[in-house]
Design an enzyme around this catalytic site. Structure first.
Site, PDB file in Angstrom:
ATOM      1  N   ARG A   1      89.219  40.845  53.231  1.00  0.00           N
ATOM      2  CA  ARG A   1      89.880  40.961  51.932  1.00  0.00           C
ATOM      3  C   ARG A   1      88.863  40.602  50.843  1.00  0.00           C
ATOM      4  NH1 ARG A   1      93.797  37.023  48.793  1.00  0.00           N
ATOM      5  NH2 ARG A   1      94.149  38.429  47.050  1.00  0.00           N
TER       6      ARG A   1
ATOM      7  N   HIS B   1      92.158  40.721  40.812  1.00  0.00           N
ATOM      8  CA  HIS B   1      92.070  39.295  41.134  1.00  0.00           C
ATOM      9  C   HIS B   1      91.569  38.575  39.872  1.00  0.00           C
ATOM     10  CE1 HIS B   1      91.645  36.311  44.661  1.00  0.00           C
ATOM     11  NE2 HIS B   1      91.394  35.606  43.561  1.00  0.00           N
TER      12      HIS B   1
ATOM     13  N   GLU C   1      98.133  36.712  43.099  1.00  0.00           N
ATOM     14  CA  GLU C   1      98.729  35.533  42.475  1.00  0.00           C
ATOM     15  C   GLU C   1      99.040  35.721  40.993  1.00  0.00           C
ATOM     16  OE1 GLU C   1      96.275  32.109  43.166  1.00  0.00           O
ATOM     17  OE2 GLU C   1      96.393  32.266  45.340  1.00  0.00           O
TER      18      GLU C   1
ATOM     19  N   ASN D   1      99.850  33.583  49.924  1.00  0.00           N
ATOM     20  CA  ASN D   1      98.785  32.573  49.877  1.00  0.00           C
ATOM     21  C   ASN D   1      99.453  31.208  49.925  1.00  0.00           C
ATOM     22  OD1 ASN D   1      97.084  34.717  49.460  1.00  0.00           O
ATOM     23  ND2 ASN D   1      96.472  34.144  47.384  1.00  0.00           N
TER      24      ASN D   1
ATOM     25  N   TYR E   1      98.528  26.950  50.145  1.00  0.00           N
ATOM     26  CA  TYR E   1      97.563  25.839  50.182  1.00  0.00           C
ATOM     27  C   TYR E   1      98.241  24.479  50.371  1.00  0.00           C
ATOM     28  CZ  TYR E   1      93.942  29.096  48.847  1.00  0.00           C
ATOM     29  OH  TYR E   1      93.059  30.142  48.872  1.00  0.00           O
TER      30      TYR E   1
ATOM     31  N   GLU F   1      95.673  34.259  52.101  1.00  0.00           N
ATOM     32  CA  GLU F   1      94.766  33.129  51.807  1.00  0.00           C
ATOM     33  C   GLU F   1      95.350  31.849  52.369  1.00  0.00           C
ATOM     34  OE1 GLU F   1      93.641  32.362  47.698  1.00  0.00           O
ATOM     35  OE2 GLU F   1      93.372  34.507  47.335  1.00  0.00           O
TER      36      GLU F   1
HETATM   37  O1  IFM Z   1      89.813  30.454  44.694  1.00  0.00           O
HETATM   38  C1  IFM Z   1      91.185  30.666  44.580  1.00  0.00           C
HETATM   39  C2  IFM Z   1      91.513  32.141  44.707  1.00  0.00           C
HETATM   40  O2  IFM Z   1      90.825  32.904  43.766  1.00  0.00           O
HETATM   41  C3  IFM Z   1      92.992  32.358  44.500  1.00  0.00           C
HETATM   42  N1  IFM Z   1      93.772  31.511  45.359  1.00  0.00           N
HETATM   43  C4  IFM Z   1      93.424  30.101  45.396  1.00  0.00           C
HETATM   44  C5  IFM Z   1      91.944  29.930  45.646  1.00  0.00           C
HETATM   45  C6  IFM Z   1      91.583  28.438  45.693  1.00  0.00           C
HETATM   46  O3  IFM Z   1      91.881  27.829  44.475  1.00  0.00           O
END
Ligand code: IFM
Length: 456
Positions: free
Chosen positions: A82, A126, A171, A295, A297, A362
């Site tokens: 990606r 992006h 995002e 995504n 985190y 992600e």
């Molecule tokens: O680096 C970013 C990415 O561009 C978008 N998602 C979160 C990542 C980490 O902050």
């Protein structure tokens, strides 16, 4: 390492393994081959905006070193890569005919990936909006959505015959919240609730792009949203109300229209219709997708906005607060792998049959990695990835249809307003020389992929 992986159950046959990057964060060469300026060029060159005062003029130098990156991917054994396409390489001002040298670059990248047996998964946006479009209102302007569809058609005309899957936007929540509401990312507008039209215009751009991709051929298409598990700070009604309002703003405004064709109820924010919404838009936005990109985190703990906070001052009912006693990444983000499974199961519960197969586009963590004796011993990143893949595996066992997983990121890169202070890569990059050094997590992920592919 082999033993550590041995109890991780195999993933479903055909599961796709990948790594991800984005153009502005890795490419550098910001004035090569006719590329025009994006909002991130402007923002990163504005004193005081980037933590370490850095720019992405060189970044990881991937525009020139893309063959090195493809070689790393091939060594890693991923099935898919990606990356993102920079709009201002294709249309330097965000409108008008294609800039052939810009498209030539991405054609070379796609060809190199295909030659290595790796499927390209380009993201079409992006965050690097052409600066001239921002000057005309950016995502506050409805026209930007139509401009995006024109750009997408140009990309598809050149690459549509070789790319099997596309992601429209990355995002959009972050563009709206950080870029236009809080001003902590480009373009740096601090409009608070006045930023809401940027959500609608991005989603409209997504829908128009889906139509352009469908018109160009039979490639798969999806969107990437970031999702967080929202946890009320306490059981108090005010905190629970705050958490549910935060969930609306962060998750649901961006997922509901795409997956259900309707915006969530915003009456709690004093709105009875979504700003910018016009008749027919929701049909465009909710066109069926082949996959839904997630995504993930970290979870977010949310309390009622405290008196005097910037949230309260803006009339918002919520305020993110720290978790107590939870380990954090280098960024300070809480590490709670079970929240990943909760998000995936929650998506299935909330959207049911309307949710297409999920691709985790992600997941990863930043830590202050250093090269020591030629290696990078990033045990914390391995622990993070291992725990999150176990959580993902649980979600699959629970019946969530997840078809692939992409580590963020293949290589260390320009982490937006944090500059080069946060390293997310499986590969360390020396930003002075461009030298790439595989971290221990690279070997770990390579072994995981090899084992999983051998299991089928
Ligand atoms: O680096 C970013 C990415 O561009 C978008 N998602 C979160 C990542 C980490 O902050």
């Amino acid at each position: 390492m082999a033993d550590a992986l041995s109890d991780l159950p195999a993933f479903p046959p055909g599961f796709r393994w990948g790594a991800a990057t984005a153009a502005f964060q890795t490419e550098g060469s910001t004035d090569a081959d006719g590329r025009g300026p994006s909002i991130w060029d402007t923002y990163s060159h504005t004193p005081g905006r980037i933590l370490d005062g850095a720019t992405a003029d060189v970044a990881a130098d991937s525009y020139r070193r893309y063959r090195d990156d493809v070689a790393l991917l091939a060594d890693l054994g991923v099935t898919e890569y990606r990356f993102s396409i920079s709009w201002t390489r294709v249309q330097p001002t965000g409108a008008g005919p294609a800039n052939a040298p810009g498209l030539d670059h991405y054609e070379r990248v796609v060809e190199a990936l295909l030659a290595a047996g790796i499927a390209p998964l380009p993201t079409l946006f992006h965050w690097d909006l052409p600066q001239p479009l921002e000057d005309g209102g950016g995502w506050l302007a409805r026209d930007t959505a139509a401009c995006f569809a024109d750009y997408v058609a140009l990309v598809l005309e050149r690459l549509g015959d070789r790319v099997p899957r596309w992601i429209t936007l990355n995002e959009p929540a972050m563009t709206t919240i950080q870029g236009y509401a809080l001003g902590t990312q480009a373009p740096g507008r601090a409009l608070m609730m006045g930023a809401l039209p940027t959500a609608h215009h991005q989603l409209l751009a997504h829908g128009l792009a889906v139509a352009a991709i469908r018109a160009a051929g039979d490639a798969d298409v999806g969107i990437t949203n970031n999702h967080t598990l929202v946890v009320p700070a306490t059981d108090a009604p005010a905190d629970r109300f705050a958490a549910s309002a935060f969930d609306v703003v962060y998750n649901r405004i961006f997922a509901d229209p795409v997956l259900t064709g309707a915006y969530p109820d915003l009456s709690g924010f004093g709105l009875d219709a979504f700003p910018g919404l016009q008749s027919g838009d929701l049909e465009t936005i909710s066109a069926p997708l082949d996959f839904y990109g997630v995504n993930f985190y970290n979870p977010t703990r949310v309390a009622a906005a405290s008196a005097g906070s910037e949230f309260a001052a803006a009339g918002l009912p919520f305020e993110p607060v720290d978790f107590d006693g939870v380990r954090v990444t280098g960024f300070g983000w809480p590490i709670v792998p079970s929240a990943f499974a909760d998000v995936l199961v929650g998506l299935q519960d909330d959207y049911g049959d309307r949710l297409p197969p999920i691709m985790v586009t992600e997941n990863g963590a930043s830590f202050p990695d250093e090269v020591v004796s030629g290696g990078v011993h990033d045990v914390e990143r391995i622990a993070y990835l291992d725990a999150h893949l176990r959580a993902l595996r649980h979600a699959i066992e629970f019946g969530v249809d997840v078809r692939g997983y992409f580590v963020w990121s293949l290589i260390d890169n320009f982490e937006w307003a944090e500059g080069y202070t946060q390293r997310f890569g499986l590969v360390h990059v020396d930003f002075e020389t461009g030298a790439r050094t595989r971290k221990d997590s690279f070997a770990w992920y390579r072994e995981l992929i090899a084992r999983d592919r051998a299991a089928h």
